[in-house]
Design a protein around this motif. Sequence first.
Motif, short mmCIF file in Angstrom:
data_model
loop_
_atom_site.label_atom_id
_atom_site.label_comp_id
_atom_site.label_asym_id
_atom_site.label_seq_id
_atom_site.Cartn_x
_atom_site.Cartn_y
_atom_site.Cartn_z
N PRO A 88 0.81 -1.24 0.00
CA PRO A 88 0.00 0.00 0.00
C PRO A 88 0.84 1.28 0.00
CG PRO A 88 -0.78 -1.53 1.68
CD PRO A 88 0.49 -2.11 1.14
N ARG A 89 2.14 1.18 0.26
CA ARG A 89 2.97 2.39 0.24
C ARG A 89 3.85 2.46 -1.00
NH1 ARG A 89 2.50 2.43 6.37
NH2 ARG A 89 0.42 3.29 6.49
N PHE A 90 3.49 1.70 -2.02
CA PHE A 90 4.15 1.85 -3.33
C PHE A 90 3.32 2.83 -4.16
CE2 PHE A 90 4.84 0.78 -7.81
CZ PHE A 90 6.23 0.75 -7.88
N PHE A 91 3.79 4.08 -4.20
CA PHE A 91 3.09 5.13 -4.97
C PHE A 91 3.94 5.52 -6.17
CE2 PHE A 91 1.99 5.99 -0.45
CZ PHE A 91 0.63 5.74 -0.52
N ASN A 92 4.90 4.67 -6.52
CA ASN A 92 5.96 5.05 -7.43
C ASN A 92 5.54 5.11 -8.89
OD1 ASN A 92 8.93 5.52 -6.89
ND2 ASN A 92 9.06 4.20 -8.69
N GLN A 93 4.68 4.19 -9.27
CA GLN A 93 4.31 4.11 -10.69
C GLN A 93 2.92 3.55 -10.85
OE1 GLN A 93 8.00 2.85 -10.96
NE2 GLN A 93 8.72 4.09 -12.68
N ILE A 390 15.29 13.02 -0.52
CA ILE A 390 14.19 12.34 0.19
C ILE A 390 13.96 10.96 -0.41
CG2 ILE A 390 11.70 12.42 0.63
CD1 ILE A 390 11.90 15.44 0.89
N LYS A 391 14.06 10.86 -1.74
CA LYS A 391 13.87 9.56 -2.40
C LYS A 391 14.92 8.56 -1.95
CE LYS A 391 12.24 6.64 -5.49
NZ LYS A 391 11.53 6.85 -6.73
N VAL A 402 7.89 6.55 -4.11
CA VAL A 402 7.13 7.50 -4.93
C VAL A 402 8.12 8.13 -5.91
CG1 VAL A 402 7.43 9.29 -3.15
CG2 VAL A 402 5.63 9.55 -4.86
N GLY A 403 7.67 8.40 -7.12
CA GLY A 403 8.57 8.91 -8.15
C GLY A 403 8.68 10.43 -8.12
N TYR A 404 9.76 10.94 -8.68
CA TYR A 404 9.89 12.39 -8.80
C TYR A 404 10.42 12.73 -10.18
CZ TYR A 404 14.99 11.99 -8.36
OH TYR A 404 16.30 11.68 -8.57
N GLN A 405 10.23 13.95 -10.61
CA GLN A 405 10.90 14.47 -11.80
C GLN A 405 10.73 15.98 -11.90
OE1 GLN A 405 7.96 12.35 -13.22
NE2 GLN A 405 6.91 14.18 -12.50
N ARG A 415 5.74 12.80 -7.87
CA ARG A 415 4.51 12.44 -8.58
C ARG A 415 3.91 11.24 -7.86
NH1 ARG A 415 3.80 8.94 -14.01
NH2 ARG A 415 5.22 7.67 -12.79
N ILE A 416 2.92 11.45 -7.03
CA ILE A 416 2.30 10.34 -6.30
C ILE A 416 1.23 9.69 -7.19
CG2 ILE A 416 0.83 12.02 -5.05
CD1 ILE A 416 0.61 9.90 -2.80
N THR A 417 1.39 8.40 -7.40
CA THR A 417 0.46 7.65 -8.24
C THR A 417 -0.47 6.87 -7.33
OG1 THR A 417 2.28 7.39 -9.78
CG2 THR A 417 0.32 6.05 -10.17
#
Lengths: 442, 442
Positions: A88-93, A390-391, A402-405, A415-417
Amino acid sequence: MEPTTGDLTDPLINHADGQLFLHEAFKIIVEEVLCKGTDVKEKVCEWREPEELARLLDLELREKGEPQENLLQRVRDVAKYSIKTSHPRFFNQQFAGVDYHSLAGRFLSEALNTNLFTYEVAPVFVLMEAEVLRGLRALVGWTEGDGLFCPGGSTSNMYAMNLARYRLYPEVKSQGLRSLPQLTVFTSPESHYSVKKGAAFMGFGMDNVILVKGAVPFLVSCTSGTTVQGAFDPLDLIADVCDKHKLWLHVDAAWGGSVLFSKKHSHLMKGVHRANSVAWNPHKMLVAGLQCSVLLLKDTTDLLKKCHCANATYLFQQDKFYDVNLDIGDKSVQCSRKVDCLKLWLMWKAVGSAGLEQRVDKAFLHARYVVDQMKKREGFQLLGDVAPVIKERMMKQGTMMVGYQPLGDRVNFFRITILSPLVSQKDMDFFLDEIERLGNDL
Amino acid sequence: MEPTTGDLTDPLINHADGQLFLHEAFKIIVEEVLCKGTDVKEKVCEWREPEELARLLDLELREKGEPQENLLQRVRDVAKYSIKTSHPRFFNQQFAGVDYHSLAGRFLSEALNTNLFTYEVAPVFVLMEAEVLRGLRALVGWTEGDGLFCPGGSTSNMYAMNLARYRLYPEVKSQGLRSLPQLTVFTSPESHYSVKKGAAFMGFGMDNVILVKGAVPFLVSCTSGTTVQGAFDPLDLIADVCDKHKLWLHVDAAWGGSVLFSKKHSHLMKGVHRANSVAWNPHKMLVAGLQCSVLLLKDTTDLLKKCHCANATYLFQQDKFYDVNLDIGDKSVQCSRKVDCLKLWLMWKAVGSAGLEQRVDKAFLHARYVVDQMKKREGFQLLGDVAPVIKERMMKQGTMMVGYQPLGDRVNFFRITILSPLVSQKDMDFFLDEIERLGNDL
């Protein structure tokens, strides 16, 4: 032990041993990936530097095989050091979460191991794929049409380009692009990079995406749900222009297409029925599992087959004892094509269109909740480029992903997915708290 | 029952219910597909006319979901009416048989559901894919190089074409084919149809496969193991010509590549180390399961990435905290890319190179045995085109499956594909007896 080669009386594989191994592996998969891997008390990732990880996994392939107990430990190790994308804490993609009916469908597809090119070897799946495509087309607003499951959205987008140029210049198939005027693709700067990759791969050249004066526009590629910001192009307005100039309108709805299940949010794609083709990845918002991507077509003139057929006599014999229109393999540029429809079909049967609608609506609610909460927190005014730091901290601690760009000339942002049906409010709160905790001293 | 959408406190999926369903589905898969589906006393296929099958499966997708017991019955039905490609009497195509270690790897890949584009989300598989590619390249005879798993051999072949033209004319990526001279692919009439499909898809035009006077040849595509006759092109001789004219030599070894595991049969591909690229499908002779296809490259100049990169900032950020060369996703024209290496790696670990060699050698022994026995049987002098009738009879009785097709101006003949490690001498004998029995009155 396997018997010696020279002996033809025994097969090389022992079913009892094999099935025992499969049972043990299944238990590990359930325990490590589906139980621990979705438990918020466990880590999302177990970070290791590449050199260390390679050593831990002992990847080298050798002359001799290994005992079953070793191999089961390898299954455990692969599970342990892999990212828990269902956590549940994988917001990466856009492939977070797990659906158990889909997963059962995927196991069954793997075990049946057939090829979606003829009715002869895939009777169930030829019919099933047609029904799933029909169901998705109905959501687009088409009562007729065609389509295909492709290995990912990039391929679906390339198919649309190929069909559009073929419709305009059928001679391209035999003579190639050199006999045609320079062709151009129109798309927005926020469209997915696959449009450019596809243009290069298919011989148009990346420079001919966007706009080149004097060239012939043949396709407009709109985006429903851009990759970074989730924006939706105004399809109705663009369709007006395409109608006027008789351009092929393609909608890359890889990410956003699933809003069509929602009475509340389908307005974001208003006008989609006016498109010629739609690419849509149920492996994203619907959690159907990688790979599950479709290309939907309004065309009823068999363009897909005309454009791609090569009439291989070893597969597509015309003297078969059944209706050879069921041999759909010549619609594809692939020969072997994996069965990607069963997982979606079984999941759809399990929760119905209503259940899928509920998932889409809930994902929007979650997103809204995070935005509202974020506005209430003072710390969420970023001063510099802190996202990469932070990543690194979150991955090394394994607490979430969670991903960033960057975007334009702005610094990196997260970018929270949010799409997984496994998440709930406490996971949103955790996300915000955790970003604060990890960036507290920056 | 799933909770209502408006409630954010609970996730939409219940793990206990989901895992119970998965357990029950797993039991059905083992029983129906792996036990009954490989039992010679059971049928290879349960033939139904399309209309009847559609009715039996109740394919329609509806608004409401279904109870678990219904869904389990659907799993049983899909298994029942699907072709048993692992059955020892499935000689129909090049994906016969099952390997349990590979299958366990496939289940694990599906459960982990990640994407092979960055080290961040696929640390284990980035390293594993590199090791498997290294192992396969070593068999080709290369100590360095590059490569990628692709969704099937057709895609691997297209990649080779794209790399070859890019090496010759790097400007093709931005400017497209129109700025180049007419390019030509040389290949044999027996090469796989994917060469022509690829040429059409990539804008060369199908007419420019084979030979067009005045055009610039840029690629020679050889075949190691043709689709219909299993023939091997003389690679050393062709490499001499390619060397002289500096042509890219591609070897389509989708079917035949696995002979490289065999000391006895690798001579069939003598000279393969002189190629620029090799396409090889371990999902064929090695029984790794669909899809498992690699493109191997001799290149050490990062051509794969240069040719395909689009530098998407949302995936391939350059300010990451680890070596970004591990983010291999920009080597591919796909964005989402399925994990196809684990199944091969686990199987290879399980039986070793020696075990895979044994499978290849045994497949050759089986083929030799069938040919020898056939010569001894008088009935195997075909007088007319009886193959379609025999095929219909065998499928409707479900006793075995084997493909047929015409060749040149000769009538249809059966192409028996023997590769499954599950078969033994009695299955070869059965094949011959059964063809005689089914065609007895013709």
